[in-house]
Write a protein that holds these residues in place. Sequence first.
Motif, PDB file in Angstrom:
ATOM      1  N   ASP A  78     -10.608  -4.621 -12.171  1.00 13.61           N
ATOM      2  CA  ASP A  78      -9.456  -3.923 -12.735  1.00 13.61           C
ATOM      3  C   ASP A  78      -8.276  -4.891 -12.743  1.00 13.61           C
ATOM      4  N   GLY A  79      -7.163  -4.466 -13.342  1.00 12.09           N
ATOM      5  CA  GLY A  79      -5.986  -5.335 -13.404  1.00 12.09           C
ATOM      6  C   GLY A  79      -5.815  -5.882 -14.807  1.00 12.09           C
ATOM      7  N   VAL A  80      -4.540  -5.956 -15.233  1.00 17.01           N
ATOM      8  CA  VAL A  80      -4.267  -6.430 -16.597  1.00 17.01           C
ATOM      9  C   VAL A  80      -3.342  -7.642 -16.531  1.00 17.01           C
ATOM     10  N   LEU A  81      -3.739  -8.688 -17.247  1.00 15.76           N
ATOM     11  CA  LEU A  81      -2.914  -9.889 -17.316  1.00 15.76           C
ATOM     12  C   LEU A  81      -2.127  -9.888 -18.623  1.00 15.76           C
ATOM     13  N   ASN A 141      -0.743 -14.085   2.039  1.00 15.01           N
ATOM     14  CA  ASN A 141       0.202 -13.175   1.384  1.00 15.01           C
ATOM     15  C   ASN A 141       0.072 -13.232  -0.139  1.00 15.01           C
ATOM     16  N   LEU A 142      -0.235 -14.424  -0.644  1.00 16.05           N
ATOM     17  CA  LEU A 142      -0.453 -14.518  -2.102  1.00 16.05           C
ATOM     18  C   LEU A 142      -1.626 -13.616  -2.486  1.00 16.05           C
ATOM     19  N   ILE A 143      -2.657 -13.646  -1.653  1.00 15.04           N
ATOM     20  CA  ILE A 143      -3.834 -12.805  -1.943  1.00 15.04           C
ATOM     21  C   ILE A 143      -3.457 -11.322  -1.836  1.00 15.04           C
ATOM     22  N   ASP A 144      -2.629 -10.970  -0.848  1.00 16.02           N
ATOM     23  CA  ASP A 144      -2.141  -9.582  -0.748  1.00 16.02           C
ATOM     24  C   ASP A 144      -1.514  -9.154  -2.073  1.00 16.02           C
ATOM     25  N   LEU A 145      -0.687 -10.041  -2.621  1.00 14.18           N
ATOM     26  CA  LEU A 145       0.021  -9.696  -3.860  1.00 14.18           C
ATOM     27  C   LEU A 145      -0.942  -9.612  -5.040  1.00 14.18           C
ATOM     28  N   TYR A 146      -1.773 -10.628  -5.177  1.00 12.25           N
ATOM     29  CA  TYR A 146      -2.716 -10.625  -6.308  1.00 12.25           C
ATOM     30  C   TYR A 146      -3.597  -9.378  -6.292  1.00 12.25           C
ATOM     31  N   THR A 147      -4.068  -9.002  -5.093  1.00 13.06           N
ATOM     32  CA  THR A 147      -5.033  -7.901  -5.041  1.00 13.06           C
ATOM     33  C   THR A 147      -4.361  -6.518  -5.130  1.00 13.06           C
ATOM     34  N   SER A 148      -3.053  -6.450  -4.867  1.00  8.44           N
ATOM     35  CA  SER A 148      -2.408  -5.123  -4.854  1.00  8.44           C
ATOM     36  C   SER A 148      -1.790  -4.738  -6.193  1.00  8.44           C
ATOM     37  N   CYS A 149      -1.516  -5.725  -7.035  1.00  5.10           N
ATOM     38  CA  CYS A 149      -0.740  -5.413  -8.242  1.00  5.10           C
ATOM     39  C   CYS A 149      -1.647  -5.234  -9.452  1.00  5.10           C
ATOM     40  N   ASP A 168       0.835  -1.206   0.000  1.00  2.00           N
ATOM     41  CA  ASP A 168       0.000   0.000   0.000  1.00  2.00           C
ATOM     42  C   ASP A 168       0.872   1.259   0.000  1.00  2.00           C
ATOM     43  N   ALA A 169       1.965   1.209   0.766  1.00  2.00           N
ATOM     44  CA  ALA A 169       2.839   2.388   0.853  1.00  2.00           C
ATOM     45  C   ALA A 169       3.397   2.729  -0.526  1.00  2.00           C
ATOM     46  N   HIS A 170       3.753   1.711  -1.310  1.00  2.00           N
ATOM     47  CA  HIS A 170       4.258   2.024  -2.655  1.00  2.00           C
ATOM     48  C   HIS A 170       3.149   2.663  -3.499  1.00  2.00           C
ATOM     49  N   LEU A 171       1.948   2.083  -3.407  1.00  2.00           N
ATOM     50  CA  LEU A 171       0.853   2.601  -4.239  1.00  2.00           C
ATOM     51  C   LEU A 171       0.515   4.048  -3.884  1.00  2.00           C
ATOM     52  N   GLN A 172       0.768   4.402  -2.602  1.00  2.00           N
ATOM     53  CA  GLN A 172       0.450   5.781  -2.190  1.00  2.00           C
ATOM     54  C   GLN A 172       1.612   6.754  -2.436  1.00  2.00           C
ATOM     55  N   SER A 173       2.755   6.210  -2.933  1.00  2.00           N
ATOM     56  CA  SER A 173       3.944   7.066  -3.049  1.00  2.00           C
ATOM     57  C   SER A 173       3.824   8.064  -4.207  1.00  2.00           C
ATOM     58  N   ALA A 174       3.000   7.766  -5.198  1.00  2.00           N
ATOM     59  CA  ALA A 174       2.785   8.700  -6.314  1.00  2.00           C
ATOM     60  C   ALA A 174       1.391   8.445  -6.868  1.00  2.00           C
ATOM     61  N   PRO A 175       0.756   9.461  -7.464  1.00  2.00           N
ATOM     62  CA  PRO A 175      -0.620   9.251  -7.938  1.00  2.00           C
ATOM     63  C   PRO A 175      -0.714   8.152  -8.995  1.00  2.00           C
ATOM     64  N   ASP A 176       0.335   8.001  -9.820  1.00  2.00           N
ATOM     65  CA  ASP A 176       0.265   6.971 -10.861  1.00  2.00           C
ATOM     66  C   ASP A 176       1.198   5.792 -10.564  1.00  2.00           C
ATOM     67  N   ALA A 177       1.449   5.534  -9.281  1.00  2.00           N
ATOM     68  CA  ALA A 177       2.311   4.394  -8.919  1.00  2.00           C
ATOM     69  C   ALA A 177       1.563   3.089  -9.178  1.00  2.00           C
ATOM     70  N   LYS A 178       2.286   2.100  -9.683  1.00  2.00           N
ATOM     71  CA  LYS A 178       1.664   0.805  -9.983  1.00  2.00           C
ATOM     72  C   LYS A 178       2.627  -0.310  -9.646  1.00  2.00           C
ATOM     73  N   MET A 179       2.094  -1.518  -9.557  1.00  2.00           N
ATOM     74  CA  MET A 179       2.974  -2.671  -9.324  1.00  2.00           C
ATOM     75  C   MET A 179       2.692  -3.754 -10.340  1.00  2.00           C
ATOM     76  N   ILE A 180       3.778  -4.379 -10.740  1.00  2.00           N
ATOM     77  CA  ILE A 180       3.695  -5.500 -11.688  1.00  2.00           C
ATOM     78  C   ILE A 180       4.080  -6.746 -10.903  1.00  2.00           C
ATOM     79  N   LEU A 181       3.328  -7.822 -11.092  1.00  2.00           N
ATOM     80  CA  LEU A 181       3.558  -9.018 -10.277  1.00  2.00           C
ATOM     81  C   LEU A 181       3.896 -10.230 -11.132  1.00  2.00           C
ATOM     82  N   SER A 182       4.826 -11.039 -10.623  1.00  2.00           N
ATOM     83  CA  SER A 182       4.946 -12.379 -11.199  1.00  2.00           C
ATOM     84  C   SER A 182       5.182 -13.370 -10.070  1.00  2.00           C
ATOM     85  N   ILE A 183       4.543 -14.543 -10.200  1.00  2.00           N
ATOM     86  CA  ILE A 183       4.678 -15.595  -9.185  1.00  2.00           C
ATOM     87  C   ILE A 183       4.919 -16.913  -9.909  1.00  2.00           C
TER      88      ILE A 183
END
Length: 483
Positions: free
Chosen positions: A399-402, A364-372, A266-281
């Motif tokens: 939302d979210g792009v695969l 934690n997997l759900i944390d990652l899936y839902t945040s990215c 969450d802290a990363h997402l709040q660091s900038a208005p257009d901050a985003k995260m890309i995930l791979s597992i």
Amino acid sequence: MNKTIIVSNRLPLQISLHNNNLVLTPSVGGLATGMKSVHEGGKSLWIGWSGLKEEDLDPKLTEKVNAAIAKENCAAVSLTGKDLNNFYYGFSNNTLWPMFHYFMEYTTFEGKHWESYKEVNRKFAETVLEHTNDGDTIWVHDYQLLLLPELIKRERPNVSVGFFLHIPFPSYEVFRALPWREELLNGMLGADLLGFHTYDYERHFLSSVRRILRLDTHFNEISYQGRTLRVDSFPMGIDYNKFRNAAIAHHEQGPEYKSDLKKRLDAHLQSAPDAKMILSIDRLDYTKGIPNRLKAFEYFLDKYPQFREKVRFILLAVPSRSNVPQYQLLKKETDELVGRINGKFSTVNWTPIWYFYRSMPFENLIDLYTSCGVALITPIRDGMNLVAKEYIATRVDKDGVLVLSEMAGAAKEMNEALLINPNNFEQIADTLKRALEMTEEEQAERNAFMQRRLERYSVEKWAKEFMKALHATKQQHHVIVSK
Ligand code: ADP
Ligand code: G6P
């Protein structure tokens, strides 16, 4: 009462010893997560290896292990350290795994590995037969047990045997290089029904049966030793409601219940208005295309510098088969690439890649899936890839792009994802940009289609369809025999 017996090399839980105490951990991988839902929902018995070597167990410990796994409706096949070296690391993971994923340069052909493979398949057969009564249904899984269907059928012709392959079946041109190709095909043909994730794998298998064994096939049926067996594709689904409900619970969670990981995300997402995260597992496996993915991400940051300090790539790699040299080399290469890319782009406020090399609990997997906002899944070859499906299932707000490799079996059912060739860095970089800039409307439209499909064809439905087809095949035998 008739029962279903699931058989796979690995049980859904793994046992290890710490100070002579048993530690139980869930197994990782698509087979384990998928079949676990089926096992928990039914009344099956699951037979497989416990995770411990025979040499490490005395009679008292064996009793404890058996009691612990019996609680989960499981039974163990006992394997020695030598079996593991030759059958598991050797034939299964140095011959079949690389060859079936088209990594011929990693494939070895060793007589002693093959002998051990036959021996261990016989051990599995013994344990399965001990637990089998007439009328039971046996469902064998994956490449470690290709000989098992025939070993069971030979002893118990009246028992229904199904087989499902969780990895690709390669084209005839590749498969025919195997010195033991006839024996392996004959082993598989002990099943009444053979299932694959995609139509292509099914087609490759039928082509090998025709050209290597010279058997006639009629559409998807094979006449073999007085039986008619069926071959079909059953794309494995996920426990859609489990992932969706967990994601809904996460959204409703008050700040006091958030995990440390979630707070950092969450802290990363709040660091900038257009901050985003890309995930791979993924498991750290050379088939998953992790180095390619990292190099493509580096290229993306070079080509589109406007995303620096805004985009963070979360790379979760689960340790896997770490005794096999190719996996050790991959670990080294991944560590070095992450270090190099982070060294090249990091600023005082930003590290481009967060790299975790460990297994994580479900929450934690759900944390990652839902945040990215983007999932970047780029296998070079993959039988299915359930992570792609899990990611979409958790996107409660649509939302979210695969971004998904064409080489994953899942791509066949997920046309609305952004499909890429994992060897084309230019395309991956451009697709990442497109994913990060996609409008919410387009995201929702694409995800709605995929979610509907995933909900309809869940893992439960997949297992039911397989069982229905298996029983139909059995009834067909009766008709033929009684004619
Ligand atoms: P494979 O079967 O080749 O490992 P899949 O993508 O089909 O690949 O399946 C991986 C499964 O393992 C998924 O169900 C995923 O949720 C689970 N998994 C992946 N990473 C972890 C992890 N770090 N901890 C626990 N489970 C994981
Ligand atoms: C894939 C295979 C499974 C295997 C899993 C984990 O999902 O299809 O058969 O169990 O990887 O690999 P491991 O070698 O640790 O069992």
